[in-house]
Design an enzyme around this catalytic site. Structure first.
Site, PDB file in Angstrom:
ATOM      1  N   ASP A   9       0.799  -1.244   0.000  1.00  0.00           N
ATOM      2  CA  ASP A   9       0.000   0.000   0.000  1.00  0.00           C
ATOM      3  C   ASP A   9       0.830   1.292   0.000  1.00  0.00           C
ATOM      4  OD1 ASP A   9      -1.904  -1.967   0.213  1.00  0.00           O
ATOM      5  OD2 ASP A   9      -2.857  -1.193   2.022  1.00  0.00           O
ATOM      6  N   LYS A  60      -7.096  -4.808  -3.028  1.00  0.00           N
ATOM      7  CA  LYS A  60      -7.879  -5.324  -1.902  1.00  0.00           C
ATOM      8  C   LYS A  60      -8.778  -4.235  -1.371  1.00  0.00           C
ATOM      9  CE  LYS A  60      -4.154  -4.153   1.211  1.00  0.00           C
ATOM     10  NZ  LYS A  60      -4.915  -3.182   1.998  1.00  0.00           N
ATOM     11  N   CYS A 109      -1.974  -2.701   7.560  1.00  0.00           N
ATOM     12  CA  CYS A 109      -1.865  -3.627   6.422  1.00  0.00           C
ATOM     13  C   CYS A 109      -0.572  -4.440   6.436  1.00  0.00           C
ATOM     14  CB  CYS A 109      -2.073  -2.866   5.120  1.00  0.00           C
ATOM     15  SG  CYS A 109      -3.793  -2.289   5.024  1.00  0.00           S
TER      16      CYS A 109
HETATM   17  C1  VGL Z   1      -4.671   0.764   5.653  1.00  0.00           C
HETATM   18  C2  VGL Z   1      -6.209   1.689   7.077  1.00  0.00           C
HETATM   19  C3  VGL Z   1      -7.188   1.587   6.122  1.00  0.00           C
HETATM   20  C4  VGL Z   1      -3.252   0.330   5.418  1.00  0.00           C
HETATM   21  C5  VGL Z   1      -5.643   0.633   4.688  1.00  0.00           C
HETATM   22  O1  VGL Z   1      -2.820   0.258   4.242  1.00  0.00           O
HETATM   23  O2  VGL Z   1      -2.546   0.080   6.431  1.00  0.00           O
HETATM   24  N1  VGL Z   1      -4.957   1.283   6.845  1.00  0.00           N
HETATM   25  N2  VGL Z   1      -6.892   1.046   4.920  1.00  0.00           N
END
Ligand code: VGL
Ligand code: ZN
Length: 201
Positions: free
Chosen positions: A8, A106, A151
């Site tokens: 991410d 995702k 994540c």
């Molecule tokens: C994430 C919160 C919401 C992450 C993704 O990538 O850690 N955190 N969505």
């Protein structure tokens, strides 16, 4: 075979983004330096529809960072982030992704959040990342990116449960909440994972 998982590294998690992780940009040079050492490089991308139930704006009277029960799972309500097709959802233009053969998206189901690159938070559906890695004979997984307490943590936990040898690259990771990241690292160690620095590779 060894795989590097870049979790991410998206504009919304970088400084100035909708859910900016403090010092999130510090992971980018680490990602760029490490790729040449790995046979397999994969990125994940948080990729939500605008009606996603992890967004505070989709629950009347709720504010970001409040917690609710969502279908039996505790859910942190987030600021709107990584909406499909928006600039905030793009992987950072500063990471070199030439070696990344695949990007696993995702969080696409509006009804459930998905922190791990392997499954949604209820382990109801898989992303097929584990099958992909096994298909490439990967047995060791090195995980880094954003955010360390969400994540990255859940991806590492699932990797261990799936019986991959699992390494979390600490200096390639930044967290939303540093205290939660300390707990996450302790948990990963207890489950048999290893916390390493990029210069050990
Ligand atoms: C994430 C919160 C919401 C992450 C993704 O990538 O850690 N955190 N969505
Ligand atoms: Zn998200």
């Amino acid at each position: 075979m060894k795989a590097l998982l870049l979790i991410d590294i998206q504009n919304d998690f970088l400084p100035g983004g909708a859910l900016a992780v403090p010092e999130g940009d510090k992971v980018i040079p680490v990602a760029n330096q490490l790729q040449s050492r790995f046979e397999v490089v994969v990125a994940t991308q948080d990729w939500h529809p605008t009606n996603h139930k992890s967004f505070a704006k989709n629950h009347s009277g709720k504010k970001p960072f409040e917690k609710i029960d969502l279908d039996g799972l505790e859910q942190v309500l987030w600021p709107t982030h990584c909406v499909q097709g928006t600039p905030g959802a793009q992987l950072s233009a500063a990471i070199n992704l030439n070696k990344a053969e695949a990007i696993f998206r995702k969080g696409t189901n509006p009804e459930i959040d998905s922190y791990s690159g392997f499954y949604d938070n209820g382990h109801r559906k898989t992303t097929a990342l584990a099958d992909y890695l096994r298909g490439k004979q990967v047995s060791q997984i090195y995980i880094m990116g954003l955010a360390g307490d969400y994540c990255v943590y859940y991806t590492a936990k699932d990797a261990l449960e799936l019986e991959f040898e699992t390494f979390l690259i600490e200096d390639g990771t930044r967290a939303i909440n540093p205290d939660d990241f300390e707990k996450a690292k302790a948990d990963i160690t207890n489950l048999g994972g290893q916390i390493i620095q990029s210069n050990q590779l």
